[in-house]
Design a protein around this motif. Structure first.
Motif, PDB file in Angstrom:
ATOM      1  N   LEU A   1      -2.995 -11.783   6.511  1.00 41.22           N
ATOM      2  CA  LEU A   1      -1.990 -12.579   6.802  1.00 41.22           C
ATOM      3  C   LEU A   1      -0.641 -11.927   7.400  1.00 41.22           C
ATOM      4  CD1 LEU A   1      -2.182 -14.941   3.508  1.00 41.22           C
ATOM      5  CD2 LEU A   1      -3.312 -15.151   5.932  1.00 41.22           C
ATOM      6  N   TYR A   2       0.394 -12.935   7.667  1.00 40.09           N
ATOM      7  CA  TYR A   2       1.493 -12.177   8.226  1.00 40.09           C
ATOM      8  C   TYR A   2       1.906 -10.955   7.207  1.00 40.09           C
ATOM      9  CZ  TYR A   2       2.173 -15.391  12.080  1.00 40.09           C
ATOM     10  OH  TYR A   2       1.926 -16.067  13.292  1.00 40.09           O
ATOM     11  N   SER A   3       2.196  -9.969   7.774  1.00 37.28           N
ATOM     12  CA  SER A   3       2.540  -8.764   6.754  1.00 37.28           C
ATOM     13  C   SER A   3       4.205  -8.907   6.410  1.00 37.28           C
ATOM     14  CB  SER A   3       2.288  -7.446   7.482  1.00 37.28           C
ATOM     15  OG  SER A   3       3.450  -7.283   8.627  1.00 37.28           O
ATOM     16  N   GLU A   4       4.328  -8.148   5.164  1.00 39.41           N
ATOM     17  CA  GLU A   4       5.626  -8.314   4.556  1.00 39.41           C
ATOM     18  C   GLU A   4       6.624  -7.646   5.620  1.00 39.41           C
ATOM     19  OE1 GLU A   4       5.965  -6.818   0.414  1.00 39.41           O
ATOM     20  OE2 GLU A   4       3.583  -6.632   0.551  1.00 39.41           O
ATOM     21  N   ARG A   5       7.804  -8.378   5.564  1.00 39.17           N
ATOM     22  CA  ARG A   5       8.755  -7.637   6.790  1.00 39.17           C
ATOM     23  C   ARG A   5       9.386  -6.627   6.308  1.00 39.17           C
ATOM     24  NH1 ARG A   5      10.076 -11.660  10.458  1.00 39.17           N
ATOM     25  NH2 ARG A   5      11.074  -9.746  11.502  1.00 39.17           N
ATOM     26  N   GLN A   6       9.278  -5.961   5.155  1.00 40.30           N
ATOM     27  CA  GLN A   6       9.768  -4.687   4.300  1.00 40.30           C
ATOM     28  C   GLN A   6       8.754  -3.681   4.868  1.00 40.30           C
ATOM     29  OE1 GLN A   6      11.870  -4.968   0.884  1.00 40.30           O
ATOM     30  NE2 GLN A   6      12.031  -2.657   0.915  1.00 40.30           N
ATOM     31  N   GLY A   7       7.768  -4.339   4.900  1.00 41.00           N
ATOM     32  CA  GLY A   7       6.547  -3.599   4.668  1.00 41.00           C
ATOM     33  C   GLY A   7       5.589  -3.626   3.707  1.00 41.00           C
ATOM     34  N   HIS A   8       4.438  -2.935   3.881  1.00 44.99           N
ATOM     35  CA  HIS A   8       3.271  -3.195   2.662  1.00 44.99           C
ATOM     36  C   HIS A   8       3.794  -2.475   1.669  1.00 44.99           C
ATOM     37  CE1 HIS A   8      -0.192  -3.817   0.520  1.00 44.99           C
ATOM     38  NE2 HIS A   8      -0.858  -4.647   1.321  1.00 44.99           N
ATOM     39  N   GLN A   9       3.763  -2.997   0.381  1.00 43.30           N
ATOM     40  CA  GLN A   9       4.203  -2.395  -1.026  1.00 43.30           C
ATOM     41  C   GLN A   9       3.479  -1.084  -1.100  1.00 43.30           C
ATOM     42  OE1 GLN A   9       6.788  -3.262  -2.957  1.00 43.30           O
ATOM     43  NE2 GLN A   9       6.388  -1.444  -4.604  1.00 43.30           N
ATOM     44  N   HIS A  10       2.138  -1.103  -0.821  1.00 40.95           N
ATOM     45  CA  HIS A  10       1.077   0.133  -1.054  1.00 40.95           C
ATOM     46  C   HIS A  10       1.820   1.340  -0.247  1.00 40.95           C
ATOM     47  CE1 HIS A  10      -2.348   1.702  -2.794  1.00 40.95           C
ATOM     48  NE2 HIS A  10      -2.852   2.116  -1.475  1.00 40.95           N
ATOM     49  N   LEU A  11       2.093   1.025   1.148  1.00 37.11           N
ATOM     50  CA  LEU A  11       2.678   2.074   1.777  1.00 37.11           C
ATOM     51  C   LEU A  11       3.940   2.692   1.357  1.00 37.11           C
ATOM     52  CD1 LEU A  11       2.456   4.163   3.998  1.00 37.11           C
ATOM     53  CD2 LEU A  11       3.428   2.234   5.506  1.00 37.11           C
ATOM     54  N   ARG A  12       4.799   1.796   0.829  1.00 31.39           N
ATOM     55  CA  ARG A  12       6.193   2.086   0.467  1.00 31.39           C
ATOM     56  C   ARG A  12       6.059   2.986  -0.953  1.00 31.39           C
ATOM     57  NH1 ARG A  12       9.065  -2.410  -0.898  1.00 31.39           N
ATOM     58  NH2 ARG A  12       7.451  -3.963  -0.341  1.00 31.39           N
ATOM     59  N   GLU A  13       5.195   2.564  -1.714  1.00 27.82           N
ATOM     60  CA  GLU A  13       5.034   3.349  -2.954  1.00 27.82           C
ATOM     61  C   GLU A  13       4.196   4.902  -2.522  1.00 27.82           C
ATOM     62  OE1 GLU A  13       2.590   0.963  -5.155  1.00 27.82           O
ATOM     63  OE2 GLU A  13       4.262  -0.370  -6.017  1.00 27.82           O
ATOM     64  N   ALA A  14       3.403   4.978  -1.574  1.00 31.76           N
ATOM     65  CA  ALA A  14       2.544   6.332  -1.308  1.00 31.76           C
ATOM     66  C   ALA A  14       3.956   6.907  -0.667  1.00 31.76           C
ATOM     67  CB  ALA A  14       1.829   5.916  -0.459  1.00 31.76           C
ATOM     68  N   LEU A  15       4.628   6.545   0.182  1.00 34.90           N
ATOM     69  CA  LEU A  15       5.886   7.298   0.606  1.00 34.90           C
ATOM     70  C   LEU A  15       6.680   7.864  -0.529  1.00 34.90           C
ATOM     71  CD1 LEU A  15       6.640   5.234   4.095  1.00 34.90           C
ATOM     72  CD2 LEU A  15       5.561   7.756   3.825  1.00 34.90           C
ATOM     73  N   SER A  16       7.203   6.964  -1.574  1.00 33.33           N
ATOM     74  CA  SER A  16       7.951   7.453  -2.665  1.00 33.33           C
ATOM     75  C   SER A  16       7.411   8.581  -3.181  1.00 33.33           C
ATOM     76  CB  SER A  16       8.360   6.183  -3.293  1.00 33.33           C
ATOM     77  OG  SER A  16       9.190   6.504  -4.393  1.00 33.33           O
ATOM     78  N   THR A  17       6.110   8.361  -3.502  1.00 33.58           N
ATOM     79  CA  THR A  17       5.300   9.394  -4.421  1.00 33.58           C
ATOM     80  C   THR A  17       5.371  10.774  -3.719  1.00 33.58           C
ATOM     81  OG1 THR A  17       4.015   7.700  -5.397  1.00 33.58           O
ATOM     82  CG2 THR A  17       3.280   9.841  -5.496  1.00 33.58           C
TER      83      THR A  17
END
Length: 475
Positions: A143-159
């Motif tokens: 569906l339309y993606s989250e405007r902030q970005g996918h949570q999975h990628l944001r958590e991966a970057l943080s890690t």
């Protein structure tokens, strides 16, 4: 794609150039090296034979392998003029656009745009990660993606960043279509048309093009191969009225310097003291010549005045259009404005990058890339010094990244060289577009991200011969 013995050889070369392995030092025996690295004896033998063929080590009969003396030709670093810092318009926008379009042409020798060779991109690992991401995706991912970005990628970057020694919450990360869109979004969120932005020069011409397109003015402060003038930065923050500065602390393009931790901490304190936001373009930080990634200014940001922007365009692939900006709770009120300005990013690409990080393939790629870049950039430097014999050429010594900044005698016009090179099917970038007032008219920037192939060597020789002819120096 590099073989294991080649990667190991590059890592040893890195230790030689950094001084960790000294001239004349005895290396581990083949059997010891194989055991230490958990590799076969044949792989160890291939590694040492490659190093010997490259002249980095030598063998003594019945004594073993030893480090060869590093033979480097030296050359002076570019000089940089002082100047008065004042608000002004960015000029040469049409020329900037012309150069940008020429840099992506497919039928030229790519010495202009700063980009990695396709041979250094882990295509197979990327393909596997994207395939796994699609296989394990959920229906809502289409569906339309989250405007902030996918949570999975944001958590991966943080890690991923936590492994490098700094923590940014996934809630503070906003995924963008690359670093330049991230810079555009935050510049439009923090400034208005006609506002001034503090920048060091010579400065990445793409940033200047962006500022010109957004109709922002600039206040330049002097930079050199060691960094930029922090006293002038403070004066500009205090007296110019500018509320934003745009800085690169780690392996700045085009000079390649990396600021010290003390300098970065000082900049974070200045930002808080004068309430002048620092937009930190950290796109080259993962292109270090050492195993350790340098910390960003953001690491010392206790008051929320530093915005970190970056992407994987320089460390992985320029075509993989995923970047980010990281804001602090102080700027949460900009959330709706960021959402309006930002364009949603392709979800499968986001999930593919997250898989690449979590699978450790991205970390493995970086570990292999660092010594390769260091050796490759030094190969370029040594070849340039040889090619321009007889010419008073000055050349930077990057601490990371892969941009090379060349300065010639005053009578050499970098823009004239650019047009000559274009006619020969060679792409370079003239120094004219890295600052105002023609300060860098006699400079050019070259890309060292591709292997130093015969074609590239020939292109550099064409530039060198043209320069000698202009100076009246016989071949």
């Amino acid at each position: 794609m590099s073989f294991q013995y080649q990667i190991l050889a590059q890592q040893i070369v890195q230790k030689i150039y950094s001084g960790e392995l000294e001239t004349g030092q005895r290396l581990s025996s083949l059997r010891q090296f194989a055991q230490q690295q958990s590799i076969s004896l044949n792989t160890a033998k291939n590694c040492y034979e490659l190093l010997e063929a490259q002249g980095h080590i030598f063998v003594k009969n019945k004594s073993g392998y030893f480090v060869q003396a590093v033979k480097k030709q030296t050359v002076a670093v570019p000089s940089h003029p002082d100047f008065i810092s004042r608000p002004r318009e960015v000029s040469h926008l049409d020329l900037q656009i012309e150069i940008l379009e020429a840099a992506i042409a497919s039928d030229v020798v790519h010495l202009g745009s700063i980009q990695l060779s396709p041979n250094l991109i882990p295509v197979d690992a990327l393909r596997r990660s994207i395939q796994r991401a699609l296989k394990h995706s959920k229906p809502e991912d289409f569906l339309y993606s989250e405007r902030q970005g996918h949570q999975h990628l944001r958590e991966a970057l943080s890690t991923h960043w936590a492994e490098d020694g700094f923590f940014i919450s996934s809630e503070d990360i906003y995924i963008t279509n690359g670093c330049m869109p991230a810079l555009s979004v935050i510049l439009q969120s923090l400034t208005q048309v006609g506002d001034s932005v503090i920048i060091p020069t010579p400065n990445f011409n793409g940033q200047l093009q962006l500022l010109a397109a957004l109709k922002r003015r600039i206040i330049e402060i002097p930079a050199n191969t060691n960094g930029f003038d922090l006293e002038r930065l403070e004066q500009a923050m205090q007296n110019s009225g500018a509320k934003v500065c745009l800085l690169t602390a780690n392996f700045q393009n085009p000079l390649g310097f990396c600021l010290s931790n003390t300098e970065k901490e000082h900049i974070a304190k200045l930002a808080a003291k004068y309430q002048c936001y620092v937009i930190e373009d950290d796109i080259y930080s993962e292109c270090s010549f050492s195993a350790n990634r340098p910390l960003p200014i953001k690491y010392w940001d206790q008051d929320g005045f530093v915005v970190l922007c970056s992407s994987i365009s320089k460390s992985l692939s320029p075509s993989y259009r995923v970047g980010w900006l990281c804001i602090s709770p102080r700027l949460k009120h900009l959330r709706s404005k960021i959402f309006v300005q930002n364009v949603a990013v392709n979800t499968p690409l986001q999930l593919g990058l997250a898989d690449l990080i979590y699978s450790r393939a991205y970390r493995q790629h970086l570990n292999a890339l660092h010594p390769i870049l260091m050796n490759q950039v030094e190969q370029y430097r040594q070849f340039i010094i040889q090619a321009f014999y007889g010419v008073d050429v000055r050349l930077n010594q990057p601490q990371g990244g892969y941009s090379l900044w060349l300065q010639f005698p005053e009578s050499i016009d970098g823009l004239e060289m650019y047009y000559f090179a274009q006619a020969q099917g060679i792409n370079i970038v003239p120094g004219k577009v890295f600052g105002e007032d023609d300060r860098y008219r006699n400079c050019i920037r070259l890309n060292a991200g591709h292997e130093l192939s015969d074609e590239i060597q020939q292109a550099i020789m064409v530039l060198a011969n043209w320069t000698r002819s202009k100076l009246g120096i016989p071949d």
